[in-house]
Write a protein that holds these residues in place. Sequence first.
Motif, PDB file in Angstrom:
ATOM      1  N   ASP A   1       0.814  -1.222   0.000  1.00 36.55           N
ATOM      2  CA  ASP A   1       0.000   0.000   0.000  1.00 36.55           C
ATOM      3  C   ASP A   1       0.846   1.270   0.000  1.00 36.55           C
ATOM      4  O   ASP A   1       0.550   2.242   0.714  1.00 36.55           O
ATOM      5  N   SER A   2       1.908   1.269  -0.784  1.00 34.38           N
ATOM      6  CA  SER A   2       2.800   2.425  -0.846  1.00 34.38           C
ATOM      7  C   SER A   2       3.594   2.400  -2.148  1.00 34.38           C
ATOM      8  O   SER A   2       3.813   1.330  -2.741  1.00 34.38           O
TER       9      SER A   2
ATOM     10  N   LYS B   1       6.168   7.852   6.954  1.00 32.37           N
ATOM     11  CA  LYS B   1       5.671   7.570   5.611  1.00 32.37           C
ATOM     12  C   LYS B   1       5.904   6.132   5.173  1.00 32.37           C
ATOM     13  O   LYS B   1       5.095   5.567   4.418  1.00 32.37           O
TER      14      LYS B   1
ATOM     15  N   ASP C   1       3.472   1.064   3.680  1.00 31.69           N
ATOM     16  CA  ASP C   1       2.680   1.947   4.534  1.00 31.69           C
ATOM     17  C   ASP C   1       2.884   1.602   6.002  1.00 31.69           C
ATOM     18  O   ASP C   1       2.875   0.428   6.386  1.00 31.69           O
TER      19      ASP C   1
END
Length: 427
Positions: free
Chosen positions: A54-55, A236, A256
């Motif tokens: 998810d990043s 982050k 994430d």
Amino acid sequence: MKISLPYGKGKMTEDVPSSRVKGIIQADSETVLAGSYEVSEEDLVENSLLNPIDSKRLSELAVGKKNIVVISSDHTRPVPSKIIMPKIIEEIRRGNPSAKITILVATGTHRLTTHDELVDKYGQDIVSKINIVVHDSDDEKNMVAIGTLPSGANCRINRVAAEADLLVAEGFIEPHFFAGYSGGRKAVFPGVAARTSVFGNHNGQFIDSKFSRTGILEHNPIHKDMVEAARLAKLKFIINVVLDHDKRIVGSFAGDSVNAHLKGTKFVDSVMEADPIYTDVTITSNGGYPLDQNMYQMVKGMTGAESTNKKDGVIIIAGRMNDGTGGDKFFRLFKDCDKVSDIYNDAVQTPAEKTEQDQWQAQILARVMINHHVIVVTDKSNAEMVEDMKMTYADSIKKALEIADEIVGSDSSIGVLPDGVSTIIKK
């Protein structure tokens, strides 16, 4: 039967009467880990960086950033930074060759990491070439307020982290005795937070919550604060590894800060959950070096044993403790008390804003000692310290069992929990 426990950088072995041993309490992880052992540790880390959860990739996030800070675990954690940190730096440089990179060592409220420990952790090359800052939770002039936590605590963190334009964290995920799991958000809080902020979170009421336990995140008030602190700090990207009992990387999760950590905790469950075997005597360890460096850390292994030892039973825990108590105030609370129960009751009744250094660790140790007899197997140099803290010293597991027999009987049942830190006891 012969049992073997991690002890310092080696093992402690002993023969125990097999007729009394009801079982070895450890996860049946061979099937899950079979695939991990087919891949090198370096490749596990690199693959996670190439396929973040998810990043965007860290190399993409680094583009255009001038001040990149990587929070890293300190000397009390067995994170294999010699493998992980070069991969992180390489990935950042891939996207931004000229970025300023700072490693911020997350000591939390521990003592400062020494130069020799930094070299041992990262290697001479990184120590020589990369700017490294060791967090000091008492360095008030370098703390920055970033908001208020759900508990009401004022969240203040190291200026180096607060002023980063990209904040990254390296760490590992294992069961944690009151935050549920280590890793992820803990890099920020308590990792690089002001001591006073940490105290507000580690208050007696939160520690006393039935949800502030190993393997629990839902409804855990301590975890809730930590997640918010990481969000306020704008953490982050993380890369967190999972280690087996030999400290080998068997899983790596990047991406994430919330979702990558959560996926990592699910993997931890799959390889570290074990059923309890309730016994009169539980023999355990603190997982060896570096977690058995001092008595302060040894509390973690005791809580693992606490989950499977009968009330008023005996916990035998082995640890080298070459660093002594781990904190003079922590030590003094037990040495100077009339009753251990006073320590526990005082902590629970202390308002959050009045929380003091090491109160939480003392509260948990007191809880264990109220309900269980604790025998500590360690080097003779620690004997007086152990006895001063109202526990019993033994120079071997054999001697500890002899003492235990006097307390719960020579026909008492025995359970062996080889690693009291890295095992989640199912409830």
